[in-house]
Design a protein around this motif. Structure first.
Motif, short mmCIF file in Angstrom:
data_model
loop_
_atom_site.label_atom_id
_atom_site.label_comp_id
_atom_site.label_asym_id
_atom_site.label_seq_id
_atom_site.Cartn_x
_atom_site.Cartn_y
_atom_site.Cartn_z
N LEU A 7 0.83 -1.21 0.00
CA LEU A 7 0.00 0.00 0.00
C LEU A 7 0.87 1.26 0.00
O LEU A 7 0.63 2.20 -0.76
CB LEU A 7 -0.93 0.01 1.21
CG LEU A 7 -2.06 -1.00 1.24
CD1 LEU A 7 -2.81 -0.92 2.57
CD2 LEU A 7 -3.01 -0.79 0.09
N LEU A 10 2.83 1.57 -3.41
CA LEU A 10 1.98 2.03 -4.52
C LEU A 10 1.73 3.52 -4.44
O LEU A 10 1.77 4.23 -5.44
CB LEU A 10 0.66 1.26 -4.52
CG LEU A 10 0.73 -0.21 -4.91
CD1 LEU A 10 -0.59 -0.90 -4.60
CD2 LEU A 10 1.08 -0.36 -6.38
N ARG A 11 1.48 3.99 -3.22
CA ARG A 11 1.23 5.43 -3.05
C ARG A 11 2.48 6.24 -3.40
O ARG A 11 2.41 7.25 -4.11
CB ARG A 11 0.80 5.73 -1.61
CG ARG A 11 0.50 7.21 -1.37
CD ARG A 11 0.13 7.47 0.07
NE ARG A 11 1.14 7.04 1.01
CZ ARG A 11 2.26 7.73 1.29
NH1 ARG A 11 2.51 8.88 0.69
NH2 ARG A 11 3.12 7.27 2.17
N ASP A 13 4.94 5.31 -5.35
CA ASP A 13 5.22 5.19 -6.79
C ASP A 13 4.40 6.20 -7.60
O ASP A 13 4.87 6.72 -8.60
CB ASP A 13 4.92 3.77 -7.29
CG ASP A 13 5.97 2.76 -6.83
OD1 ASP A 13 7.03 3.19 -6.31
OD2 ASP A 13 5.72 1.55 -6.98
N LYS A 14 3.18 6.46 -7.16
CA LYS A 14 2.33 7.45 -7.83
C LYS A 14 2.69 8.87 -7.42
O LYS A 14 2.15 9.83 -7.95
CB LYS A 14 0.86 7.20 -7.50
CG LYS A 14 0.30 5.92 -8.05
CD LYS A 14 -0.30 6.16 -9.38
CE LYS A 14 -1.07 4.92 -9.82
NZ LYS A 14 -1.70 5.11 -11.10
N TRP A 16 1.91 10.29 -4.61
CA TRP A 16 0.76 10.88 -3.95
C TRP A 16 1.06 11.06 -2.47
O TRP A 16 1.70 10.22 -1.85
CB TRP A 16 -0.46 9.98 -4.07
CG TRP A 16 -1.04 9.90 -5.45
CD1 TRP A 16 -0.78 10.71 -6.50
CD2 TRP A 16 -1.98 8.94 -5.92
NE1 TRP A 16 -1.50 10.31 -7.60
CE2 TRP A 16 -2.25 9.23 -7.27
CE3 TRP A 16 -2.63 7.86 -5.33
CZ2 TRP A 16 -3.14 8.49 -8.04
CZ3 TRP A 16 -3.51 7.12 -6.08
CH2 TRP A 16 -3.77 7.44 -7.43
N LEU A 21 -4.31 10.84 -1.59
CA LEU A 21 -4.97 9.53 -1.61
C LEU A 21 -6.26 9.56 -0.79
O LEU A 21 -7.27 8.99 -1.21
CB LEU A 21 -4.02 8.46 -1.07
CG LEU A 21 -4.58 7.05 -1.05
CD1 LEU A 21 -4.97 6.59 -2.46
CD2 LEU A 21 -3.58 6.08 -0.45
N GLU A 36 -1.47 1.93 6.09
CA GLU A 36 -0.10 1.66 5.63
C GLU A 36 0.81 1.14 6.74
O GLU A 36 1.79 0.46 6.45
CB GLU A 36 0.50 2.92 5.00
CG GLU A 36 -0.12 3.25 3.67
CD GLU A 36 0.57 4.39 2.95
OE1 GLU A 36 1.63 4.86 3.42
OE2 GLU A 36 0.05 4.83 1.91
N ILE A 50 -9.13 1.30 -3.48
CA ILE A 50 -7.67 1.40 -3.56
C ILE A 50 -7.18 0.73 -4.84
O ILE A 50 -6.37 1.30 -5.58
CB ILE A 50 -7.02 0.75 -2.32
CG1 ILE A 50 -7.30 1.59 -1.07
CG2 ILE A 50 -5.52 0.57 -2.51
CD1 ILE A 50 -6.96 0.90 0.24
N HIS A 53 -7.96 2.89 -7.92
CA HIS A 53 -7.11 4.07 -8.09
C HIS A 53 -5.67 3.72 -8.45
O HIS A 53 -4.98 4.50 -9.11
CB HIS A 53 -7.15 4.95 -6.83
CG HIS A 53 -8.43 5.70 -6.70
ND1 HIS A 53 -8.79 6.72 -7.55
CD2 HIS A 53 -9.45 5.56 -5.83
CE1 HIS A 53 -9.97 7.20 -7.21
NE2 HIS A 53 -10.40 6.50 -6.15
N TYR A 54 -5.21 2.56 -8.01
CA TYR A 54 -3.85 2.14 -8.36
C TYR A 54 -3.83 1.30 -9.63
O TYR A 54 -2.77 0.85 -10.06
CB TYR A 54 -3.23 1.34 -7.21
CG TYR A 54 -2.88 2.18 -6.00
CD1 TYR A 54 -2.26 3.42 -6.15
CD2 TYR A 54 -3.15 1.73 -4.72
CE1 TYR A 54 -1.94 4.18 -5.04
CE2 TYR A 54 -2.82 2.49 -3.61
CZ TYR A 54 -2.21 3.72 -3.78
OH TYR A 54 -1.89 4.47 -2.69
N ASP A 55 -5.00 1.05 -10.19
CA ASP A 55 -5.14 0.29 -11.43
C ASP A 55 -4.53 -1.11 -11.31
O ASP A 55 -3.73 -1.53 -12.14
CB ASP A 55 -4.52 1.06 -12.61
CG ASP A 55 -4.95 0.50 -13.95
OD1 ASP A 55 -6.07 -0.04 -14.02
OD2 ASP A 55 -4.16 0.57 -14.91
#
Length: 117
Positions: A7, A10-11, A13-14, A16, A21, A36, A50, A53-55
């Motif tokens: 979690l 991923l956040r 990496d974007k 954000w 988020l 997290e 989640i 949004h993270y695809d």
């Protein structure tokens, strides 16, 4: 079990922030932080949001739990008998009584360290 490290990854990496988020998921920032760190588990609805949004697929957010190992009574008996034999072969009465107990104690300590690694 939820992969809490994923979690966070991923956040990040974007790129954000927690606030970004939280706005996307329509939840408080503190809740995202708790997810997290693993202090709180997201609901199924939140996991779907989640993943959206993270695809990614929702299943990717889970990790397989390792099967729980239990201390076998046969192992403890074997260690006790092994300790007695070693104590007898050393020709020392103290070792005959102390070594088996130490053997079992060390096994339990190592087992507990391995279980929580």
């Amino acid at each position: 079990m939820i992969n809490y490290e994923l979690l966070e990854k991923l956040r990040k990496d974007k790129k954000w922030s927690y606030t970004t988020l939280a706005k996307k998921l329509d939840c408080p920032v503190d809740i995202v932080k708790l997810w997290e760190t693993g202090e709180m588990t997201p609901s199924e609805t939140d996991l779907v949001k989640i993943a959206y949004h993270y695809d990614i697929n929702v299943e990717e957010l889970y990790i397989e739990e390792e099967p729980k190992r239990e201390i076998s009574i046969l192992t403890i008996i074997f260690l006790f008998l092994f300790g007695c034999v070693v104590g007898i072969f050393t020709s020392n009465i103290m070792y005959t009584f102390i070594f088996p107990i130490l053997n079992i104690f060390l096994y339990i300590c190592i087992y507990n360290l391995y279980k929580y690694k």
